[in-house]
Design an enzyme around this catalytic site. Structure first.
Site, PDB file in Angstrom:
ATOM      1  N   LYS A 158     149.367  65.720 -17.201  1.00  0.00           N
ATOM      2  CA  LYS A 158     147.941  65.660 -17.515  1.00  0.00           C
ATOM      3  C   LYS A 158     147.719  65.543 -19.016  1.00  0.00           C
ATOM      4  O   LYS A 158     148.466  66.121 -19.806  1.00  0.00           O
ATOM      5  CB  LYS A 158     147.218  66.909 -16.995  1.00  0.00           C
ATOM      6  CG  LYS A 158     147.142  67.008 -15.485  1.00  0.00           C
ATOM      7  CD  LYS A 158     146.273  68.175 -15.072  1.00  0.00           C
ATOM      8  CE  LYS A 158     146.076  68.228 -13.568  1.00  0.00           C
ATOM      9  NZ  LYS A 158     145.167  69.337 -13.186  1.00  0.00           N
ATOM     10  N   GLY A 164     138.315  62.453 -15.702  1.00  0.00           N
ATOM     11  CA  GLY A 164     138.128  61.278 -14.857  1.00  0.00           C
ATOM     12  C   GLY A 164     139.409  60.661 -14.353  1.00  0.00           C
ATOM     13  O   GLY A 164     139.429  59.493 -13.976  1.00  0.00           O
ATOM     14  N   GLU A 200     151.865  70.464 -14.913  1.00  0.00           N
ATOM     15  CA  GLU A 200     151.550  71.466 -13.903  1.00  0.00           C
ATOM     16  C   GLU A 200     152.310  71.154 -12.618  1.00  0.00           C
ATOM     17  O   GLU A 200     152.634  69.989 -12.334  1.00  0.00           O
ATOM     18  CB  GLU A 200     150.051  71.469 -13.561  1.00  0.00           C
ATOM     19  CG  GLU A 200     149.147  72.051 -14.605  1.00  0.00           C
ATOM     20  CD  GLU A 200     147.698  72.046 -14.157  1.00  0.00           C
ATOM     21  OE1 GLU A 200     146.896  72.704 -14.822  1.00  0.00           O
ATOM     22  OE2 GLU A 200     147.363  71.380 -13.151  1.00  0.00           O
ATOM     23  N   LYS A 237     134.807  61.372  -7.926  1.00  0.00           N
ATOM     24  CA  LYS A 237     134.175  62.002  -6.768  1.00  0.00           C
ATOM     25  C   LYS A 237     133.240  61.026  -6.048  1.00  0.00           C
ATOM     26  O   LYS A 237     132.486  60.298  -6.686  1.00  0.00           O
ATOM     27  CB  LYS A 237     133.406  63.242  -7.227  1.00  0.00           C
ATOM     28  CG  LYS A 237     134.312  64.279  -7.876  1.00  0.00           C
ATOM     29  CD  LYS A 237     133.530  65.323  -8.651  1.00  0.00           C
ATOM     30  CE  LYS A 237     134.465  66.226  -9.430  1.00  0.00           C
ATOM     31  NZ  LYS A 237     133.752  67.170 -10.312  1.00  0.00           N
ATOM     32  N   GLU A 275     136.095  74.240 -12.443  1.00  0.00           N
ATOM     33  CA  GLU A 275     136.732  73.519 -11.347  1.00  0.00           C
ATOM     34  C   GLU A 275     138.073  74.147 -10.972  1.00  0.00           C
ATOM     35  O   GLU A 275     138.847  74.557 -11.838  1.00  0.00           O
ATOM     36  CB  GLU A 275     136.918  72.044 -11.728  1.00  0.00           C
ATOM     37  CG  GLU A 275     135.617  71.383 -12.161  1.00  0.00           C
ATOM     38  CD  GLU A 275     135.638  69.881 -12.022  1.00  0.00           C
ATOM     39  OE1 GLU A 275     136.544  69.355 -11.348  1.00  0.00           O
ATOM     40  OE2 GLU A 275     134.752  69.237 -12.585  1.00  0.00           O
ATOM     41  N   GLU A 288     139.709  73.087 -14.891  1.00  0.00           N
ATOM     42  CA  GLU A 288     139.016  72.789 -16.131  1.00  0.00           C
ATOM     43  C   GLU A 288     137.572  73.247 -16.037  1.00  0.00           C
ATOM     44  O   GLU A 288     137.085  73.597 -14.959  1.00  0.00           O
ATOM     45  CB  GLU A 288     139.054  71.284 -16.434  1.00  0.00           C
ATOM     46  CG  GLU A 288     138.349  70.435 -15.377  1.00  0.00           C
ATOM     47  CD  GLU A 288     138.446  68.949 -15.663  1.00  0.00           C
ATOM     48  OE1 GLU A 288     139.017  68.572 -16.701  1.00  0.00           O
ATOM     49  OE2 GLU A 288     137.944  68.158 -14.838  1.00  0.00           O
ATOM     50  N   ASN A 290     133.727  71.817 -17.037  1.00  0.00           N
ATOM     51  CA  ASN A 290     132.863  70.739 -17.523  1.00  0.00           C
ATOM     52  C   ASN A 290     131.682  71.374 -18.237  1.00  0.00           C
ATOM     53  O   ASN A 290     130.827  72.004 -17.605  1.00  0.00           O
ATOM     54  CB  ASN A 290     132.382  69.860 -16.369  1.00  0.00           C
ATOM     55  CG  ASN A 290     133.509  69.014 -15.820  1.00  0.00           C
ATOM     56  OD1 ASN A 290     134.198  68.323 -16.553  1.00  0.00           O
ATOM     57  ND2 ASN A 290     133.711  69.085 -14.521  1.00  0.00           N
ATOM     58  N   ARG A 292     128.726  70.875 -19.401  1.00  0.00           N
ATOM     59  CA  ARG A 292     127.511  70.052 -19.370  1.00  0.00           C
ATOM     60  C   ARG A 292     126.896  70.180 -17.990  1.00  0.00           C
ATOM     61  O   ARG A 292     127.461  70.837 -17.112  1.00  0.00           O
ATOM     62  CB  ARG A 292     127.877  68.585 -19.611  1.00  0.00           C
ATOM     63  CG  ARG A 292     128.990  68.107 -18.677  1.00  0.00           C
ATOM     64  CD  ARG A 292     129.251  66.635 -18.775  1.00  0.00           C
ATOM     65  NE  ARG A 292     130.464  66.239 -18.096  1.00  0.00           N
ATOM     66  CZ  ARG A 292     130.610  66.075 -16.797  1.00  0.00           C
ATOM     67  NH1 ARG A 292     129.571  66.286 -15.989  1.00  0.00           N
ATOM     68  NH2 ARG A 292     131.752  65.702 -16.260  1.00  0.00           N
TER      69      ARG A 292
END
Length: 450
Positions: A158, A164, A200, A237, A275, A288, A290, A292
């Site tokens: 990662k 995204g 991970e 998504k 998340e 993570e 987000n 916002r």
């Protein structure tokens, strides 16, 4: 409370923020690129300012142009929506340095949580479960192989600054790890100008569940329950629902409390989303935050009755969060389908162009967030999202039936959209049973080879 706010975004989220401002008696000033000069929502704003040509880099990503527009419009705050500059800590600090409030978290919290490695460290300190992996960055493919040998294959590479699905690669053996490491670094450098990577353990066939958070400047943080966003294609998504099917009440409580703990540890305020991945035994692991408002925030608004965008504005204005956790009830089931101007039968190729016919669905329990109308032209310069179709009904079965009906009513022609794919998903037996995971779409619909 603010009297004038600049809406520094476009499309359906710009319209959503403008509506929230109007409901609160606040003047909304819209910005637009030359590609969006005919957008209908501009007429709902108190005023509109052109910030540049069609290219996002010269308009919606042009921080200096947006600050200039904010100063010209004499606003007290900027709402960044999602995407573009919404999670840019430098832009947030620029706004505040110019005595204009940024409607979002502090730059410091964004920096802590925006870097995936730093966020993992913070989660570890807050005793939030983490997927086994590197405690810091991995600098070479030799180091990656050594760690993978220790924790076991498969692993996921990662990007520390990623999002995204960019800068992500799965590896099931040493050869694919070395190759994936090089490709992930190159992709991360191209997308984020930051090639930092970490590793991970790969959780196979996981659910992807996120927790909606609200926090104020006094350290109060509450959760607004969870959304299940397991139905994805290439980490993008497609469908979200709340509550998540087949999660026990005990797991739900532990998951939501962990998200609140992490937000408090980061000193987080405003709206945000934490998340997680869940394995088949309901063990959950932090992914993570987000920092916002999420694309999918209306799902939570439907099941809680809370207006998340208005809460963002109130919190930015310094108001305390008047919600106590025990006051936040979860009612019924909500499902959202992202409708994109893409052709699922042609590897999801974007389909910009004029919309000649647009018939919106309606009826009991249906919400449609869109900026599109008959006569609108979908631009090739921006994200292909054209609408978010939501339903809210007493049971999950009722919600699926309502979504089937709404999708059947929804007409967007002549461009191709993902409406037919969503209609097929709603009929799929495993989806109806709630038996889904993050690879469900590719495994079930065999779209990648078309």
């Amino acid at each position: 409370m603010f009297t004038r706010i600049l809406v520094a975004n476009r499309g359906e989220i710009a319209l959503r923020v403008i509506r929230a401002c109007r409901d609160m008696g606040i003047e909304a000033i819209a910005v637009y690129s030359r590609a969006d000069r005919d957008a209908a929502y501009l007429k709902l704003a108190h005023d509109a300012i052109c910030i540049g040509p069609e290219s996002p880099g010269q308009s919606y990503l042009n921080a200096a142009a947006i600050i200039s527009a904010a100063e010209l419009a004499d606003v007290q705050a900027v709402h960044p929506g999602y995407g573009f500059l919404a999670e840019n800590s430098k832009f947030a600090q620029m706004c505040r340095d110019c005595k204009i409030e940024f409607i979002g978290p502090s730059a410091e919290a964004m920096q802590k949580l925006g870097d995936k490695v730093a966020a993992r460290k913070l989660a570890r300190e807050a005793k939030v479960p983490l997927v086994p992996g590197s405690h810091g960055t991995i600098d070479t493919d030799d180091d990656a192989v050594a760690l993978a040998t220790k924790i076991g294959y498969p692993v996921m590479i990662k990007a520390a600054a990623g999002g995204g699905g960019r800068g992500m690669r799965a590896a099931h053996n040493e050869a694919s790890l070395r190759s994936g490491f090089r490709h992930a670094r190159a992709e991360a450098e191209a997308a984020f100008r930051d090639g930092t990577l970490y590793i991970e353990k790969l959780i196979e066939r996981p659910r992807h569940v996120e927790v909606q958070l609200l926090g104020d400047r006094r350290g109060n943080v509450v959760h607004l329950w969870e959304r299940d966003c397991s139905l994805q294609r290439r980490h993008q998504k497609l469908v979200e629902e709340s509550p998540s099917p087949h999660i026990s009440a005990r797991t739900r409580e532990k998951l939501c409390n962990a998200a609140v703990r992490l937000a408090k540890a980061a000193g987080y305020y405003s709206a945000g989303t934490c998340e997680f991945l869940l394995d088949q035994d309901e063990n959950f692991y932090f992914m993570e935050v987000n920092a916002r408002v999420q694309v999918e925030h209306p799902v939570t608004e439907l099941v809680t009755g809370e207006d998340i965008v208005q809460w963002q504005i109130r919190i930015a204005a310094g108001e305390p969060l008047k919600l106590r956790q025990e006051q936040i009830q979860h009612s019924g089931y909500a499902i959202e389908c992202r409708i994109n101007a893409e052709n699922p039968d042609d590897d999801f190729r974007p389909c910009p162009g004029p919309v000649q016919e647009f018939i919106a669905p309606g009826g009991p329990g249906v919400r449609l967030d869109t900026h599109v109308y008959a006569g609108y032209t979908v631009s090739p310069y921006y994200d292909s999202l054209i609408a978010k179709l939501l339903v809210h009904r007493p049971t999950r079965a009722d919600a699926i039936n309502a979504m089937r009906r709404a999708l059947g009513e929804f007409v967007v022609r002549p461009i191709k959209t993902t409406i037919p794919l969503h209609a097929a998903i709603m009929e799929q037996a495993d989806f109806v049973k709630g038996n889904v995971d993050t690879n469900f779409i590719e495994r079930t619909f065999n779209l990648t080879g078309r």
